[in-house]
Design an enzyme around this catalytic site. Structure first.
Site, PDB file in Angstrom:
ATOM      1  CB  THR A   1      -7.565  39.029  47.684  1.00  0.00           C
ATOM      2  OG1 THR A   1      -7.071  40.301  48.048  1.00  0.00           O
ATOM      3  CG2 THR A   1      -6.443  38.212  47.100  1.00  0.00           C
TER       4      THR A   1
ATOM      5  CB  SER B   1     -12.916  44.455  52.138  1.00  0.00           C
ATOM      6  OG  SER B   1     -11.615  44.415  52.658  1.00  0.00           O
TER       7      SER B   1
ATOM      8  CB  THR C   1      -8.379  39.510  53.946  1.00  0.00           C
ATOM      9  OG1 THR C   1      -7.388  40.216  53.202  1.00  0.00           O
ATOM     10  CG2 THR C   1      -8.630  38.152  53.346  1.00  0.00           C
ATOM     11  CG  ASP C   2      -7.227  44.876  53.134  1.00  0.00           C
ATOM     12  OD1 ASP C   2      -6.506  43.907  53.440  1.00  0.00           O
ATOM     13  OD2 ASP C   2      -6.976  45.646  52.196  1.00  0.00           O
TER      14      ASP C   2
HETATM   15  N1  GLU Z   1      -7.677  45.370  49.825  1.00  0.00           N
HETATM   16  C1  GLU Z   1      -8.369  44.261  49.215  1.00  0.00           C
HETATM   17  C2  GLU Z   1      -9.623  43.885  49.979  1.00  0.00           C
HETATM   18  O1  GLU Z   1      -9.660  43.942  51.189  1.00  0.00           O
HETATM   19  C3  GLU Z   1      -7.515  43.075  49.053  1.00  0.00           C
HETATM   20  C4  GLU Z   1      -7.167  42.414  50.343  1.00  0.00           C
HETATM   21  C5  GLU Z   1      -7.709  41.019  50.435  1.00  0.00           C
HETATM   22  O2  GLU Z   1      -8.834  40.719  50.041  1.00  0.00           O
HETATM   23  O3  GLU Z   1      -6.939  40.196  50.916  1.00  0.00           O
HETATM   24  O4  GLU Z   1     -10.553  43.484  49.328  1.00  0.00           O
END
Ligand code: GLU
Length: 362
Positions: free
Chosen positions: A50, A97, A130-131
């Site tokens: 993100t 991620s 973040t995932d």
């Molecule tokens: N699902 C995406 C990832 O993990 C977006 C979530 C994020 O980065 O907050 O890259």
């Protein structure tokens, strides 16, 4: 007239004092940018997420495209980074991620070790979705062979959002990575003013900014006005104190996670073994309990040499010994971190009792 003169001179005096104060408080910033050559060198390794994502409008904070901005664009978006460190950037991947694979983990870890072996590099920042950020951070915590700071960061809002948190998180991560105080603390996760240990920090909420928490272990410290304040350190061994060596690895053994729930069955375990799993982490109910419906398949997997480790789906707590259940104890690691550790443990030993020790050490 005399009174007037006194008044003017008092006013001038105050003005001079204010000007001096102004110059003094501005001088650290001037000094920093003029002496950037002597600032520590920190490399940013960008993997996507993100923090590098863009959406259609400033109010859109879900359903956007992660991993769009390049490492270069990310760094350019936060000019203040140059006041903290000499910054360089590299792209390791540019994906959400959920798409970070073992291959990306190995590539990233090898590059971090190469960089930190260079005397001119003070630390590394990794930007990440973040995932699964906590999995990558814990992997690095187990395989980085240096005391220099490694900080993993990301953001909950895409770069286009109103109040995007990426720029501030990147600046804070850079601050920690450039800080001599951050050495020897293991890999850290920095977001939303908090400094967390990769061993403990976990994503606890799918959408809110304050999602990363250390549960029972809390945080290592806090950032205030770009100054890191460290308060605790973790007792678990990490980085230079682990036996794991990625330099000789081209792949990692398959370890799968099977979730426990009411009326579950052994077929998921059978499928994992048939697929080639060398290890299985049970995301058990409560403190790692296994149902009577699953036990025959779990026992069969163990009899075939698969290492099974019990963890808890609750998000916290230790897994205790219990004669009703089978498999190793995953300490208080959540299922996704237990999987990371079990993959690495299987690269050094197949002995269940040694792997059990590893679960308690790291
Ligand atoms: N699902 C995406 C990832 O993990 C977006 C979530 C994020 O980065 O907050 O890259």
């Amino acid at each position: 007239m005399r009174n007037n003169h006194a008044h003017v001179s008092k006013y001038m005096h105050r003005l001079l004092a204010a000007l001096t104060l102004c110059l003094l408080s501005a001088s650290p910033v001037i000094a920093q940018s003029q002496t950037s050559g002597s600032l520590p060198h920190v490399t940013v390794l960008a993997t996507g997420g993100t923090i590098a994502g863009t959406a259609g409008s400033e109010t859109q904070t879900t359903g956007y495209k992660p991993g769009v901005l390049t490492a270069d664009a990310l760094l350019k978006s936060v000019p203040s980074l140059g006041k903290i460190a000499q910054v360089s950037g590299e792209q390791i991947s540019n994906v959400g991620s959920e798409n970070i694979t073992n291959d990306v983990l190995l590539k990233l870890a090898k590059r971090v070790n190469q960089l930190l072996a260079q005397p001119d590099i003070a630390g590394v920042v990794v930007t990440h979705g973040t995932d699964t950020l906590e999995e990558t951070a814990y992997f690095l915590n187990l395989v980085v062979k240096s005391d220099k700071p490694v900080v993993v960061t990301g953001s909950m809002r895409p770069s286009t959002a109103i109040s995007a948190d990426g720029p501030s998180n990147l600046l804070q991560a850079m601050t920690v990575a450039a800080s001599p105080e951050a050495r020897g603390r293991g890999v850290m996760i920095v977001l939303n003013d908090r400094i967390g240990s990769a061993r403990y920090t976990t994503k606890t909420n799918g959408t809110t900014l304050d999602t990363f928490k250390g549960n029972d272990a809390g945080y290592l410290g806090t950032l205030v006005d770009e100054v890191p304040h460290f308060e605790t350190s973790t007792l678990k061994l990490h980085t230079t104190s682990t036996p794991f060596d990625v330099s000789r690895l081209d792949s990692l053994p398959e370890v799968d996670i099977v979730y426990g729930y009411q009326n579950d069955g052994g077929f998921m375990y059978d499928a994992a073994v048939a697929h080639g799993a060398k290890g299985i982490v049970v995301a058990g109910v409560g403190a790692g309990s296994e149902s009577l419906l699953t036990l025959p398949s779990i026992k069969k997997a163990i009899a075939q040499g698969v290492i099974v480790a019990r963890s808890s789906r609750t998000g916290g707590g230790f897994v205790p010994e219990d004669p009703a259940y089978v498999g190793l104890l995953g300490d208080d690691l959540n299922p996704q971190k237990a999987r990371i550790l079990l993959m690495l443990a299987l690269t050094v030993t197949k002995d269940p009792s040694r792997i059990q020790e590893i679960f308690h050490q790291f």
